[in-house]
Design a protein around this motif. Structure first.
Motif, PDB file in Angstrom:
ATOM      1  N   ASN A 119       0.847  -1.191   0.000  1.00 14.61           N
ATOM      2  CA  ASN A 119       0.000   0.000   0.000  1.00 14.61           C
ATOM      3  C   ASN A 119       0.884   1.244   0.000  1.00 14.61           C
ATOM      4  OD1 ASN A 119       0.482   0.857   2.926  1.00 14.61           O
ATOM      5  ND2 ASN A 119      -0.346  -1.205   3.230  1.00 14.61           N
ATOM      6  N   PHE A 120       0.293   2.393  -0.170  1.00 14.70           N
ATOM      7  CA  PHE A 120       1.097   3.611  -0.316  1.00 14.70           C
ATOM      8  C   PHE A 120       1.892   3.972   0.939  1.00 14.70           C
ATOM      9  CE2 PHE A 120      -2.648   5.401   1.687  1.00 14.70           C
ATOM     10  CZ  PHE A 120      -2.185   6.487   2.407  1.00 14.70           C
ATOM     11  N   THR A 130      -5.780   3.298 -13.438  1.00 18.46           N
ATOM     12  CA  THR A 130      -4.568   3.202 -12.620  1.00 18.46           C
ATOM     13  C   THR A 130      -4.717   2.036 -11.658  1.00 18.46           C
ATOM     14  OG1 THR A 130      -5.381   4.531 -10.760  1.00 18.46           O
ATOM     15  CG2 THR A 130      -4.368   5.738 -12.609  1.00 18.46           C
ATOM     16  N   PRO A 131      -3.634   1.640 -11.010  1.00 23.57           N
ATOM     17  CA  PRO A 131      -3.776   0.733  -9.871  1.00 23.57           C
ATOM     18  C   PRO A 131      -4.498   1.455  -8.727  1.00 23.57           C
ATOM     19  CG  PRO A 131      -1.515   0.764 -10.695  1.00 23.57           C
ATOM     20  CD  PRO A 131      -2.231   1.911 -11.335  1.00 23.57           C
ATOM     21  N   TYR A 132      -4.924   0.689  -7.744  1.00 21.08           N
ATOM     22  CA  TYR A 132      -5.532   1.251  -6.533  1.00 21.08           C
ATOM     23  C   TYR A 132      -4.541   2.157  -5.798  1.00 21.08           C
ATOM     24  CZ  TYR A 132      -7.531   1.152  -1.777  1.00 21.08           C
ATOM     25  OH  TYR A 132      -8.027   1.484  -0.549  1.00 21.08           O
ATOM     26  N   ASP A 133      -5.057   3.247  -5.238  1.00 25.47           N
ATOM     27  CA  ASP A 133      -4.259   4.214  -4.469  1.00 25.47           C
ATOM     28  C   ASP A 133      -3.133   4.833  -5.287  1.00 25.47           C
ATOM     29  OD1 ASP A 133      -5.657   4.438  -2.143  1.00 25.47           O
ATOM     30  OD2 ASP A 133      -4.295   3.251  -0.910  1.00 25.47           O
ATOM     31  N   ASP A 134      -3.419   5.128  -6.546  1.00 28.20           N
ATOM     32  CA  ASP A 134      -2.479   5.867  -7.396  1.00 28.20           C
ATOM     33  C   ASP A 134      -2.807   7.353  -7.259  1.00 28.20           C
ATOM     34  OD1 ASP A 134      -0.765   5.503 -10.288  1.00 28.20           O
ATOM     35  OD2 ASP A 134      -1.955   7.332 -10.072  1.00 28.20           O
ATOM     36  N   PHE A 135      -1.892   8.116  -6.703  1.00 27.72           N
ATOM     37  CA  PHE A 135      -2.169   9.528  -6.421  1.00 27.72           C
ATOM     38  C   PHE A 135      -1.684  10.424  -7.561  1.00 27.72           C
ATOM     39  CE2 PHE A 135      -1.747   8.483  -1.593  1.00 27.72           C
ATOM     40  CZ  PHE A 135      -2.948   7.791  -1.649  1.00 27.72           C
ATOM     41  N   THR A 136      -2.187  10.169  -8.767  1.00 26.85           N
ATOM     42  CA  THR A 136      -1.823  10.953  -9.939  1.00 26.85           C
ATOM     43  C   THR A 136      -3.096  11.442 -10.621  1.00 26.85           C
ATOM     44  OG1 THR A 136      -1.855   9.096 -11.502  1.00 26.85           O
ATOM     45  CG2 THR A 136       0.210   9.482 -10.278  1.00 26.85           C
ATOM     46  N   LYS A 179      -4.259  10.711 -13.396  1.00 25.49           N
ATOM     47  CA  LYS A 179      -4.932   9.627 -14.114  1.00 25.49           C
ATOM     48  C   LYS A 179      -5.994   8.938 -13.245  1.00 25.49           C
ATOM     49  CE  LYS A 179      -2.843   6.740 -16.796  1.00 25.49           C
ATOM     50  NZ  LYS A 179      -1.889   5.705 -17.314  1.00 25.49           N
ATOM     51  N   ALA A 180      -5.893   9.086 -11.943  1.00 29.10           N
ATOM     52  CA  ALA A 180      -6.852   8.460 -11.042  1.00 29.10           C
ATOM     53  C   ALA A 180      -8.177   9.209 -10.988  1.00 29.10           C
ATOM     54  CB  ALA A 180      -6.264   8.355  -9.638  1.00 29.10           C
ATOM     55  N   GLU A 222     -10.701  10.002  -7.261  1.00 28.50           N
ATOM     56  CA  GLU A 222     -10.330   8.593  -7.200  1.00 28.50           C
ATOM     57  C   GLU A 222     -11.403   7.744  -7.867  1.00 28.50           C
ATOM     58  OE1 GLU A 222      -8.000   8.771  -2.855  1.00 28.50           O
ATOM     59  OE2 GLU A 222      -9.949   7.772  -3.022  1.00 28.50           O
TER      60      GLU A 222
END
Length: 235
Positions: free
Chosen positions: A74-75, A167-173, A175-176, A209
């Motif tokens: 996870n992040f 994006t994958p889960y919890d991608d903070f960009t 694109k999310a 998100e």
């Protein structure tokens, strides 16, 4: 947001505060928030209102879970939850069961990453990020802390393989974001399918998100800091 919606949410918050005050003498925290501190207080609330009850999402037929916060994947790069469990308030769990049922007719399903999150975990998450687009400010609390938010994605019903998402889960960009457009057509369609199924059953998407949805009426559920392991015998 309309004036009537603002008034309704204010009334809902007032009712929640009254319920918490009646259940126990819960002192406000450093932010002035009343947070249900333990299982005993939660049980008093749930005894007064069955809709406050938390439901183990894994009891919903067909739903898969992948609790990243119970691992180091996870992040935060650390295990935040002692057990891999996902809970939602009873009406949110019923709505999610409806989502699963609808998707199953298209040979799809949902994989759930997170639901109820103890308030103390939100405080931990806030420190390294401090961006309310991706992590709730503990001065306000998270809808996850109320058991009224869910993080999830689409999967193939038969295999459990995740369907392509932005994006994958919890991608903070960027694109999310739920409206990010520079994506393949099939990915945009998959994101829309998830959103549409959730909205039909009373969930609101979070703009920043694609995986996060809040259940309508989240205001009527109090913030909680009951550890997940104390809820393990709930269902």
């Amino acid at each position: 947001m309309s004036n009537s919606t603002v008034r309704l949410r204010s009334l809902s918050r007032a009712i929640v505060l009254l319920l918490v005050a009646c259940a126990a003498n819960v002192a406000p925290n450093r932010y002035g928030l009343q947070v249900v501190p333990d299982r005993a207080t939660y049980e008093k609330l749930a005894a007064r209102d069955a809709e406050q009850r938390l439901v183990d999402v894994s009891t919903i037929p067909g739903i898969r879970i992948d609790v990243r916060y119970a691992t180091t994947n996870n992040f935060m790069h650390q295990q935040l939850y002692p057990i891999a469990k996902v809970y939602l308030r009873a009406p949110a769990a019923r709505a999610l069961a409806g989502v699963q049922s609808d998707l199953a007719a298209e040979h799809l399903g949902v994989k759930v990453f997170d639901g109820y999150r103890p308030y103390a975990i939100t405080e931990m998450m806030w420190e390294p990020v401090k961006n309310p687009d991706f992590v709730a400010d503990p001065a306000k609390g998270s809808r996850h802390n109320r058991g009224a938010a869910v993080d999830l994605t689409l999967v193939d019903f038969a295999t459990g393989e995740e369907i392509a998402m932005p994006t994958p889960y919890d991608d903070f960009t960027p694109k999310a974001r739920a409206d990010y457009a520079n994506l393949p057509a099939n990915v945009i369609a998959n994101r829309a399918k998830l959103r549409d199924a959730m909205v039909r059953h009373g969930f609101d998407p979070l703009p920043s998100e694609w995986w996060h949805f809040d259940f309508h009426g989240w205001e009527r559920f109090p913030l909680m800091n009951v550890p997940l392991e104390e809820l393990k015998i709930e269902n």
